[in-house]
Motif scaffolding. Sequence first.
Motif, PDB file in Angstrom:
ATOM      1  N   SER A  35       0.837  -1.196   0.000  1.00  0.00           N
ATOM      2  CA  SER A  35       0.000   0.000   0.000  1.00  0.00           C
ATOM      3  C   SER A  35       0.868   1.241   0.000  1.00  0.00           C
ATOM      4  O   SER A  35       2.011   1.215   0.471  1.00  0.00           O
ATOM      5  CB  SER A  35      -0.931   0.009   1.216  1.00  0.00           C
ATOM      6  OG  SER A  35      -0.187   0.091   2.403  1.00  0.00           O
ATOM      7  N   VAL A  36       0.330   2.295  -0.557  1.00  0.00           N
ATOM      8  CA  VAL A  36       0.982   3.604  -0.541  1.00  0.00           C
ATOM      9  C   VAL A  36      -0.082   4.640  -0.234  1.00  0.00           C
ATOM     10  O   VAL A  36      -1.257   4.457  -0.550  1.00  0.00           O
ATOM     11  CB  VAL A  36       1.674   3.947  -1.885  1.00  0.00           C
ATOM     12  CG1 VAL A  36       2.827   3.013  -2.151  1.00  0.00           C
ATOM     13  CG2 VAL A  36       0.701   3.930  -3.045  1.00  0.00           C
ATOM     14  N   SER A  37       0.338   5.707   0.399  1.00  0.00           N
ATOM     15  CA  SER A  37      -0.578   6.814   0.649  1.00  0.00           C
ATOM     16  C   SER A  37       0.166   8.118   0.427  1.00  0.00           C
ATOM     17  O   SER A  37       1.396   8.175   0.567  1.00  0.00           O
ATOM     18  CB  SER A  37      -1.153   6.751   2.065  1.00  0.00           C
ATOM     19  OG  SER A  37      -0.123   6.822   3.015  1.00  0.00           O
ATOM     20  N   ASP A  46      -2.392   7.421 -12.411  1.00  0.00           N
ATOM     21  CA  ASP A  46      -1.151   6.746 -12.798  1.00  0.00           C
ATOM     22  C   ASP A  46      -0.027   7.022 -11.809  1.00  0.00           C
ATOM     23  O   ASP A  46       0.864   6.187 -11.619  1.00  0.00           O
ATOM     24  CB  ASP A  46      -0.708   7.167 -14.198  1.00  0.00           C
ATOM     25  CG  ASP A  46      -1.449   6.424 -15.287  1.00  0.00           C
ATOM     26  OD1 ASP A  46      -2.113   5.421 -14.985  1.00  0.00           O
ATOM     27  OD2 ASP A  46      -1.345   6.851 -16.453  1.00  0.00           O
ATOM     28  N   VAL A  47      -0.038   8.183 -11.181  1.00  0.00           N
ATOM     29  CA  VAL A  47       0.983   8.514 -10.184  1.00  0.00           C
ATOM     30  C   VAL A  47       0.951   7.490  -9.060  1.00  0.00           C
ATOM     31  O   VAL A  47       1.988   6.973  -8.636  1.00  0.00           O
ATOM     32  CB  VAL A  47       0.766   9.937  -9.622  1.00  0.00           C
ATOM     33  CG1 VAL A  47       1.658  10.201  -8.421  1.00  0.00           C
ATOM     34  CG2 VAL A  47       0.980  10.981 -10.701  1.00  0.00           C
ATOM     35  N   TYR A  69      -8.170   1.759  -4.954  1.00  0.00           N
ATOM     36  CA  TYR A  69      -7.767   3.148  -4.750  1.00  0.00           C
ATOM     37  C   TYR A  69      -8.861   3.863  -3.975  1.00  0.00           C
ATOM     38  O   TYR A  69     -10.040   3.680  -4.255  1.00  0.00           O
ATOM     39  CB  TYR A  69      -7.545   3.825  -6.103  1.00  0.00           C
ATOM     40  CG  TYR A  69      -7.377   5.318  -6.024  1.00  0.00           C
ATOM     41  CD1 TYR A  69      -6.156   5.869  -5.664  1.00  0.00           C
ATOM     42  CD2 TYR A  69      -8.437   6.169  -6.284  1.00  0.00           C
ATOM     43  CE1 TYR A  69      -6.003   7.242  -5.564  1.00  0.00           C
ATOM     44  CE2 TYR A  69      -8.291   7.540  -6.196  1.00  0.00           C
ATOM     45  CZ  TYR A  69      -7.072   8.071  -5.836  1.00  0.00           C
ATOM     46  OH  TYR A  69      -6.919   9.419  -5.737  1.00  0.00           O
ATOM     47  N   GLN A  70      -8.452   4.660  -2.978  1.00  0.00           N
ATOM     48  CA  GLN A  70      -9.409   5.444  -2.209  1.00  0.00           C
ATOM     49  C   GLN A  70      -8.884   6.865  -2.053  1.00  0.00           C
ATOM     50  O   GLN A  70      -7.672   7.082  -1.961  1.00  0.00           O
ATOM     51  CB  GLN A  70      -9.617   4.857  -0.819  1.00  0.00           C
ATOM     52  CG  GLN A  70     -10.247   3.500  -0.803  1.00  0.00           C
ATOM     53  CD  GLN A  70     -10.365   2.943   0.603  1.00  0.00           C
ATOM     54  OE1 GLN A  70      -9.643   3.335   1.502  1.00  0.00           O
ATOM     55  NE2 GLN A  70     -11.289   2.016   0.786  1.00  0.00           N
ATOM     56  N   HIS A  76      -4.755  10.239  -0.487  1.00  0.00           N
ATOM     57  CA  HIS A  76      -4.968   9.193  -1.491  1.00  0.00           C
ATOM     58  C   HIS A  76      -4.343   7.911  -0.951  1.00  0.00           C
ATOM     59  O   HIS A  76      -3.227   7.935  -0.435  1.00  0.00           O
ATOM     60  CB  HIS A  76      -4.245   9.536  -2.797  1.00  0.00           C
ATOM     61  CG  HIS A  76      -4.692  10.809  -3.423  1.00  0.00           C
ATOM     62  ND1 HIS A  76      -5.645  10.848  -4.413  1.00  0.00           N
ATOM     63  CD2 HIS A  76      -4.305  12.095  -3.215  1.00  0.00           C
ATOM     64  CE1 HIS A  76      -5.821  12.101  -4.804  1.00  0.00           C
ATOM     65  NE2 HIS A  76      -5.028  12.882  -4.080  1.00  0.00           N
ATOM     66  N   VAL A  77      -5.040   6.784  -1.083  1.00  0.00           N
ATOM     67  CA  VAL A  77      -4.509   5.486  -0.651  1.00  0.00           C
ATOM     68  C   VAL A  77      -4.710   4.493  -1.806  1.00  0.00           C
ATOM     69  O   VAL A  77      -5.809   4.376  -2.339  1.00  0.00           O
ATOM     70  CB  VAL A  77      -5.218   4.951   0.609  1.00  0.00           C
ATOM     71  CG1 VAL A  77      -4.672   3.589   0.999  1.00  0.00           C
ATOM     72  CG2 VAL A  77      -5.082   5.940   1.761  1.00  0.00           C
TER      73      VAL A  77
END
Length: 86
Positions: A35-37, A46-47, A69-70, A76-77
Amino acid sequence: MGIFGGKKDSESKVDMLVITSDKLERDYEPIGTVSVSSAKITSDLDVFVNMLALKAKEQGADAVICFRYQYSGAVHVAYGTAVKFK
């Protein structure tokens, strides 16, 4: 054009399959959730796909499945399951 219609940043683009499904036409072994946020202000999905792919690649993954994606407030997560092909 990117996967979701945005501009591509070809200099930092990670070449990795990132899909919303768990159906692949080849066998794979799950590595784990990635996961990334970010509070980055952009509408270019796309980022976040690229950030997720980079993190998965660092873990030795060949692809990310079950991508989600949320966006909530200013955060942004993006997350999914990193997999290694057999």
